[in-house]
Design an enzyme around this catalytic site. Structure first.
Site, PDB file in Angstrom:
ATOM      1  N   ASN A 118      24.957  -9.546 -57.125  1.00  0.00           N
ATOM      2  CA  ASN A 118      25.402  -8.572 -58.135  1.00  0.00           C
ATOM      3  C   ASN A 118      26.047  -9.282 -59.323  1.00  0.00           C
ATOM      4  OD1 ASN A 118      27.454  -9.121 -56.198  1.00  0.00           O
ATOM      5  ND2 ASN A 118      28.613  -7.309 -56.790  1.00  0.00           N
ATOM      6  N   ASN A 162      29.925  -6.731 -65.413  1.00  0.00           N
ATOM      7  CA  ASN A 162      30.202  -6.903 -66.837  1.00  0.00           C
ATOM      8  C   ASN A 162      31.471  -6.124 -67.164  1.00  0.00           C
ATOM      9  OD1 ASN A 162      29.671  -5.878 -69.899  1.00  0.00           O
ATOM     10  ND2 ASN A 162      28.696  -7.843 -69.520  1.00  0.00           N
ATOM     11  N   TYR A 197      31.682  -1.892 -67.576  1.00  0.00           N
ATOM     12  CA  TYR A 197      31.300  -1.745 -66.165  1.00  0.00           C
ATOM     13  C   TYR A 197      29.865  -1.272 -65.886  1.00  0.00           C
ATOM     14  CZ  TYR A 197      36.291  -2.349 -64.992  1.00  0.00           C
ATOM     15  OH  TYR A 197      37.560  -2.830 -64.852  1.00  0.00           O
ATOM     16  N   CYS A 256      23.231  -4.384 -59.489  1.00  0.00           N
ATOM     17  CA  CYS A 256      23.350  -4.692 -58.062  1.00  0.00           C
ATOM     18  C   CYS A 256      22.448  -5.869 -57.676  1.00  0.00           C
ATOM     19  CB  CYS A 256      22.917  -3.488 -57.235  1.00  0.00           C
ATOM     20  SG  CYS A 256      23.983  -2.059 -57.359  1.00  0.00           S
ATOM     21  N   GLU A 298      20.388  -6.189 -55.184  1.00  0.00           N
ATOM     22  CA  GLU A 298      19.019  -5.827 -54.786  1.00  0.00           C
ATOM     23  C   GLU A 298      18.105  -5.734 -56.002  1.00  0.00           C
ATOM     24  OE1 GLU A 298      21.868  -4.458 -53.967  1.00  0.00           O
ATOM     25  OE2 GLU A 298      21.809  -3.398 -52.062  1.00  0.00           O
ATOM     26  N   CYS A 342      22.820   0.960 -52.446  1.00  0.00           N
ATOM     27  CA  CYS A 342      23.183   2.202 -53.146  1.00  0.00           C
ATOM     28  C   CYS A 342      21.925   3.012 -53.462  1.00  0.00           C
ATOM     29  CB  CYS A 342      23.955   1.884 -54.424  1.00  0.00           C
ATOM     30  SG  CYS A 342      22.921   1.305 -55.776  1.00  0.00           S
ATOM     31  N   CYS A 379      19.491   1.538 -56.073  1.00  0.00           N
ATOM     32  CA  CYS A 379      18.676   0.432 -55.556  1.00  0.00           C
ATOM     33  C   CYS A 379      17.593   0.948 -54.627  1.00  0.00           C
ATOM     34  CB  CYS A 379      19.548  -0.590 -54.847  1.00  0.00           C
ATOM     35  SG  CYS A 379      20.509  -1.575 -56.008  1.00  0.00           S
TER      36      CYS A 379
HETATM   37  N1  THU Z   1      26.530  -3.379 -55.336  1.00  0.00           N
HETATM   38  C1  THU Z   1      25.373  -4.057 -55.050  1.00  0.00           C
HETATM   39  O1  THU Z   1      25.163  -5.195 -55.504  1.00  0.00           O
HETATM   40  N2  THU Z   1      24.460  -3.444 -54.266  1.00  0.00           N
HETATM   41  C2  THU Z   1      24.592  -2.186 -53.757  1.00  0.00           C
HETATM   42  O2  THU Z   1      23.669  -1.684 -53.144  1.00  0.00           O
HETATM   43  C3  THU Z   1      25.844  -1.468 -53.931  1.00  0.00           C
HETATM   44  C4  THU Z   1      26.849  -2.080 -54.820  1.00  0.00           C
HETATM   45  C5  THU Z   1      27.505  -4.026 -56.216  1.00  0.00           C
HETATM   46  C6  THU Z   1      27.706  -3.333 -57.534  1.00  0.00           C
HETATM   47  C7  THU Z   1      29.079  -3.776 -57.911  1.00  0.00           C
HETATM   48  O3  THU Z   1      28.995  -5.040 -58.555  1.00  0.00           O
HETATM   49  C8  THU Z   1      29.779  -3.964 -56.575  1.00  0.00           C
HETATM   50  O4  THU Z   1      28.769  -4.040 -55.594  1.00  0.00           O
HETATM   51  C9  THU Z   1      30.751  -2.844 -56.218  1.00  0.00           C
HETATM   52  O5  THU Z   1      30.140  -1.626 -56.275  1.00  0.00           O
END
Ligand code: THU
Length: 162
Positions: free
Chosen positions: A62, A65, A68, A73, A75, A112, A115
């Site tokens: 991930n 920035n 925000y 993410c 994935e 999430c 993704c």
């Molecule tokens: N995040 C991911 O990289 N993948 C996900 O499926 C859920 C959340 C990241 C986004 C953000 O940088 C941090 O986790 C907190 O939400």
């Protein structure tokens, strides 16, 4: 009136040693990718590693920035990179893991909704299901076959064969 009921299947393992060799390797690559996360705001570092049908492994983490919503993410970093570097190449398996600085991530971390939607499109466009391996920093490992399993009632355009 019709009542729909959906059954989902997931397999859990107590430790990585129970996994196939290739899955162990992919999970290890996802854990390596966690270290490359740029997550100074959430302090939640996520790593994803996917294996393409040609055997190549692509990983991502991930990237946040200060504005925000601009962050992305792990994935989607990995999938979009795979899509741009190897267009049309099928994705066989993805491993996803995370570490939190403020608490212990001891259960499988699930992707999430955004993704799931993004990964689903790659699955729809290829002719095979994508396996998903999920683990936290420690604890049980969960394997799900097919992004659609993670996203029932997904959005799709009528022209897509989802
Ligand atoms: N995040 C991911 O990289 N993948 C996900 O499926 C859920 C959340 C990241 C986004 C953000 O940088 C941090 O986790 C907190 O939400």
């Amino acid at each position: 009136m019709e009542k729909l009921s959906i059954q989902l299947e997931a397999v859990t393992y107590d430790s990585a040693e129970e996994l196939l060799q290739g899955d162990q390797e992919l999970l290890a690559k996802a854990k390596d990718a966690v270290k490359t996360a740029y997550a100074p705001y959430s302090k939640f570092q996520v790593g994803a590693a996917l294996r393409l049908e040609n055997g190549e492994i692509i990983s991502g983490s991930n990237q946040e920035n200060v504005a925000y919503p601009n962050g992305l993410c792990a994935e989607r970093v990995a999938f979009f990179y795979a899509g741009s570097k190897y267009p049309g190449m099928a994705i066989e398996t993805v491993a996803i893991t995370a570490e939190a600085q403020n608490f212990s991530m001891d259960r499988p971390v699930a992707p999430c909704g955004s993704c799931r939607q993004a990964m689903l499109e790659y699955e729809v466009n290829q002719d095979s299901l994508i396996r998903v391996i999920l683990q936290g920093q420690s604890g049980k490992i969960m394997i799900v076959t097919g992004i659609k399993t993670l996203l029932p009632f997904h959005f799709h355009e009528p022209g897509l064969s989802a």
